[in-house]
Design a protein around this motif. Structure first.
Motif, PDB file in Angstrom:
ATOM      1  N   PHE A 101      40.352 -11.454 -25.939  1.00  0.00           N
ATOM      2  CA  PHE A 101      40.212 -12.909 -25.863  1.00  0.00           C
ATOM      3  C   PHE A 101      41.088 -13.469 -24.734  1.00  0.00           C
ATOM      4  N   LEU A 102      42.304 -12.948 -24.650  1.00  0.00           N
ATOM      5  CA  LEU A 102      43.259 -13.415 -23.633  1.00  0.00           C
ATOM      6  C   LEU A 102      42.729 -13.171 -22.224  1.00  0.00           C
ATOM      7  N   GLN A 112      40.041 -15.519 -21.413  1.00  0.00           N
ATOM      8  CA  GLN A 112      40.506 -16.880 -21.122  1.00  0.00           C
ATOM      9  C   GLN A 112      41.224 -16.969 -19.790  1.00  0.00           C
ATOM     10  N   LYS A 113      42.087 -15.984 -19.516  1.00  0.00           N
ATOM     11  CA  LYS A 113      42.988 -16.095 -18.367  1.00  0.00           C
ATOM     12  C   LYS A 113      42.611 -15.210 -17.192  1.00  0.00           C
TER      13      LYS A 113
END
Lengths: 400, 42
Positions: B28-29, B32-33
């Protein structure tokens, strides 16, 4: 959804998976479960293709009717139908895998390709070979409509396989044992491992190291290694996710990778990399061809028969990936590796005997040297089909 | 301490489930990033 390719990172994909699990989990009747899974599989394709799903549904009904026409009690009709159906599947496969050919000769055929791409037609074609051969040769009864759908377009295997053997599909239990906490955790572990490999590890390699061989030396030898590692992480991730989802929905899904980077020769490599494809090739091309060649030669040219069978099998395997000179060269390169490996094994057996060969195989130094050589040999094979180097070969200018 | 937790079935289960959660959080990280998030973080 309504997209033109299956995106495993999309929320809608995972909402669909969750809905499929919730629908299928409580069903105890084998018949209802089979139909429910078929509807789930068609609904998945429908999400992407919208109203064009009718072509897939029509194709699957036609496939089912063809399979019922392959009756062993009417062998002449069965042979004609089997050959015609094979020709149609081959034509669709060529449209799917030879963009240059159909753009040149029939631009209108372009509209077929997005439909074929969503169902992963190259895999569907192989599944068709499996099921039609099994019915034609009398090993299995023709499947009913839901089983035809569930075998040919299993939604969790559409993105990148694996290819399930039809005989295995036909004999799997209709209802699997209830999903306990540990089994659920194992399934989630596989899904998490796949997502982590693809969207963290492979993604980082892609952004930090991969240049499609544009960077040249001195990055080249490093990129060569990481290009292979990246492909393994990316490709095996799809299989991990498919196996994990398969466990949750109770659909047997074959394993596709077994630490291929530890293969000690090319035969070992193909027993570890894309295992379901290599088993397919073995069942449907290599063994029948080797057997026919052995019979034709009266059994006196065992090594020659195996070598020719390897060559034909892997040239076809290359063309299955894409109908292009580069993939044909890739197939030839892998065939050469397999032929040399097989001949070397026969040479060692003759020279050292069975016991000596076993000692040779157990030698730790030889084992690790062979692992490194096999790793490099396969890493180099990817240059034939990836990036700038693949585009620079002289044969690229020759059109089919 | 990890060995003690691993010694019980529920502990093993919790550790495995935790590792699943950590991997999904990292996925997920990165989503997102961006993939170079770790590289830039150091």
């Amino acid at each position: 959804m309504g997209a033109d390719s299956i995106d495993l990172y999309s929320v809608s994909f995972w909402v669909f998976v969750a809905a499929a699990v919730l629908i299928l989990l409580p069903i105890e009747s084998p018949r209802i479960r089979k139909w429910a899974l078929a509807i789930v599989n068609l609904a998945f394709v429908g999400f992407y293709l919208r109203d064009r799903v009718v072509y897939i549904a029509g194709g699957l009904l036609a496939a089912n009717a063809i399979l019922h026409a392959l009756r062993p009690d009417r062998p002449r009709l069965a042979r004609v139908v089997f050959t015609l159906a094979g020709a149609i599947v081959l034509a669709l496969f060529l449209i799917h895998k030879t963009p240059d050919l159909y753009v040149r000769y029939a631009a209108e055929a372009r509209s077929i390709n997005p439909i074929l791409a969503i169902v992963g037609f190259s895999y569907v074609a192989l599944r068709w070979v499996e099921v039609s051969r099994s019915v034609f040769e009398g090993r299995s009864a023709p499947p009913d409509v839901p089983s035809t759908i569930n075998y040919l377009i299993p939604f969790h295997m559409l993105a990148a396989g694996p290819i399930q053997a039809y005989d295995e599909f036909a004999t799997q239990p209709a209802i699997r044992p209830p999903l306990g906490a540990v089994e659920s955790l194992e399934a989630f572990e596989r899904i998490a491992a796949g997502l982590f490999k693809k969207y963290v590890l492979a993604n980082i390699i892609e952004h930090l190291i991969k240049t499609d061989f544009r960077a040249g030396f001195p990055l080249f030898p490093i990129e060569l290694q990481f290009n292979y590692i990246w492909l393994y992480l990316d490709f095996s991730a799809y299989s991990d996710i498919a196996v994990g989802i398969g466990r949750l929905i109770g659909a047997a899904t074959p394993e596709n990778f077994n630490r291929p980077y530890l293969a000690r020769n090319m035969i070992d490599y193909w027993e570890r990399w894309h295992v379901s494809l290599s088993l397919f090739i073995r069942r449907n091309v290599f063994y029948p061809l080797q057997l026919a060649l052995m019979r034709a030669s009266g059994g006196s040219y065992q090594l020659g028969a195996a070598s020719l069978a390897f060559a034909v099998s892997f040239l076809l395997c290359g063309l299955w990936h894409q109908v292009s000179w580069n993939w044909l060269a890739w197939g030839g390169y892998h065939a050469a590796g397999l032929v040399v490996c097989n001949a070397y094994r026969a040479f060692l057996l003759k020279r050292l005997g069975r016991k000596g060969l076993n000692r040779y195989m157990e030698n730790r130094w030889i084992k690790w040297i062979m692992i490194v050589i096999t790793f490099e040999y396969t890493a180099i094979s990817l240059m034939l089909v990836t990036g700038k180097i693949a585009d620079s070969f002289w044969w690229r200018g020759i059109r089919p | 301490m990890i060995k003690e937790i691993e010694g019980t079935p529920i502990g093993r289960f919790a550790l495995r489930a935790g590792w699943v959660a950590v991997r999904l959080w990292l996925v997920f990280l990165v989503g997102q990033k961006g993939a170079l998030f770790f590289y830039q973080a150091f």
